[in-house]
Design an enzyme around this catalytic site. Structure first.
Site, short mmCIF file in Angstrom:
data_model
loop_
_atom_site.label_atom_id
_atom_site.label_comp_id
_atom_site.label_asym_id
_atom_site.label_seq_id
_atom_site.Cartn_x
_atom_site.Cartn_y
_atom_site.Cartn_z
N ASN A 9 0.89 -1.17 0.00
CA ASN A 9 0.00 0.00 0.00
C ASN A 9 0.92 1.21 0.00
OD1 ASN A 9 -1.80 2.04 0.47
ND2 ASN A 9 -2.27 1.44 2.59
N TRP A 10 1.05 1.80 -1.17
CA TRP A 10 2.02 2.89 -1.31
C TRP A 10 1.54 4.20 -0.70
CZ3 TRP A 10 4.15 2.24 -7.03
CH2 TRP A 10 5.07 1.19 -7.04
N LYS A 11 0.26 4.27 -0.35
CA LYS A 11 -0.28 5.52 0.22
C LYS A 11 0.07 6.70 -0.70
CE LYS A 11 -0.07 3.30 4.68
NZ LYS A 11 0.02 3.42 6.13
N HIS A 95 -9.54 1.84 4.73
CA HIS A 95 -8.26 1.94 5.43
C HIS A 95 -8.41 2.91 6.61
CE1 HIS A 95 -4.10 2.90 6.31
NE2 HIS A 95 -3.80 1.75 5.75
N GLU A 97 -6.61 5.19 7.67
CA GLU A 97 -6.31 6.60 7.38
C GLU A 97 -7.51 7.28 6.73
OE1 GLU A 97 -2.61 5.78 5.41
OE2 GLU A 97 -1.78 5.20 7.36
N GLU A 167 -5.83 -4.36 10.53
CA GLU A 167 -4.72 -3.43 10.75
C GLU A 167 -4.98 -2.63 12.01
OE1 GLU A 167 -2.64 -2.47 6.78
OE2 GLU A 167 -4.37 -1.15 6.92
N GLY A 173 2.54 2.27 10.69
CA GLY A 173 3.57 3.29 10.52
C GLY A 173 4.30 3.65 11.80
N SER A 213 3.15 -2.14 10.30
CA SER A 213 4.60 -2.29 10.49
C SER A 213 5.13 -3.68 10.13
CB SER A 213 5.01 -1.89 11.91
OG SER A 213 4.65 -0.54 12.15
N GLY A 234 2.68 -1.06 4.25
CA GLY A 234 2.89 0.33 3.85
C GLY A 234 4.37 0.62 3.64
N GLY A 235 5.01 1.15 4.67
CA GLY A 235 6.40 1.63 4.57
C GLY A 235 7.36 0.69 3.87
P1 PGA Z 1 2.75 0.25 7.58
O1 PGA Z 1 1.30 0.53 6.92
O2 PGA Z 1 3.22 -1.06 7.00
O3 PGA Z 1 3.60 1.41 7.11
O4 PGA Z 1 2.56 0.20 9.04
C1 PGA Z 1 0.36 -0.51 6.73
C2 PGA Z 1 -0.92 0.04 6.16
O5 PGA Z 1 -1.36 1.11 6.59
O6 PGA Z 1 -1.54 -0.57 5.26
#
Ligand code: PGA
Length: 251
Positions: A9-11, A95, A97, A167, A173, A213, A234-235
């Site tokens: 998930n590149w956000k 998600h 966010e 999640e 993150g 994470s 994500g990251g």
């Molecule tokens: P993260 O993000 O791996 O950077 O914690 C995961 C996500 O929000 O899908």
């Protein structure tokens, strides 16, 4: 019997040039992967450019959200048929966010899931509790409520094209991962709820991803849990070497 699914998930990251360079770099490896599904959810503006490359790289391509109307006067929004049109196979919905910063409620999430399925997009439906909710001991209620809300009125036939991602908000993150046992507990709760809402077959064939994470160092232990069928990352998915390490956790 549930095929593992590792999804980036590149956000809101990467220019188009960076996105194309990423897929070109990982392609020789991802194109040869058979045992797991690999995906990337990229920013909207990169999707049309990435689609042909992702097909060659055997990377499933997805949007990070969609609106529930098909078209019309909704400035700034992107519809599910538009995602499908540019070559997406899936879309992330709900998600944390989106829920936290953009007001996505369970009702909106539900409408978006329905719109995505109508457009024949697969769905990654995200659920998860905040730190306060975990501390209050209401994790299971929150997650079960989000599952019920997100899947409201969804016919059982749709479930084969829906993946759930658990999640925990406090793990996204932050470098704080749920322990494999904590994650497994909630995954089990989700699977039991799918069984209660639908049936055992639907529950046993549904893929439930963990996110928060995840990195090459913890992925193996997470994936070893009975009810963890993949990861939404994500990251670590922004870096080619880490992404490839995640995709080969099983080698
Ligand atoms: P993260 O993000 O791996 O950077 O914690 C995961 C996500 O929000 O899908």
């Amino acid at each position: 019997m549930r095929k593992p699914f590792i999804c980036g998930n590149w956000k809101m990251n990467k220019t188009l040039a960076e996105a194309l360079a990423f897929v070109n770099e990982v392609m020789p490896r991802t194109a040869a992967i058979e045992k797991i599904d690999v995906g990337i959810a990229a920013p909207f503006v990169q999707l049309a450019g990435l689609a042909p490359l992702c097909r060659k790289a055997k990377i499933r391509l997805g949007g990070q959200d969609c609106y529930w109307k098909e078209s019309g006067a909704f400035t700034g929004e992107i519809s599910a048929p538009m995602l499908r049109d540019v070559g997406c196979q899936f879309v992330i919905i709900g998600h944390s966010e989106r829920r936290q910063f953009f007001g996505d409620s369970d009702e909106w999430v539900n409408q978006k899931v329905a719109a995505a399925r109508k457009a024949e997009l697969d769905v990654i439906l995200c659920v998860g509790e905040t730190r306060e909710q975990r501390e209050k001991g209401v994790t299971n209620q929150i997650v079960v409520g989000q599952i019920q809300g997100g899947l409201k009125n969804m016919a059982i036939e749709q479930l084969a094209n829906i993946v759930v991602a658990y999640e925990p908000v406090w793990a996204i993150g932050t470098g704080l991962t749920a322990t494999p046992a904590q994650a497994q507990d909630v995954h089990k709760v989700i699977r039991n709820e799918i069984a209660r809402l639908y049936n055992d077959d639907a529950a046993n064939s549904m893929r439930i991803l963990y996110g928060g994470s995840v990195d090459p160092n913890n992925v193996k232990e997470l994936m070893a849990q009975e009810d963890i069928d993949g990861a939404l990352v994500g990251g670590a998915s922004l870096v080619t070497q880490k992404f490839l390490a995640l995709c080969s956790y099983n080698d």
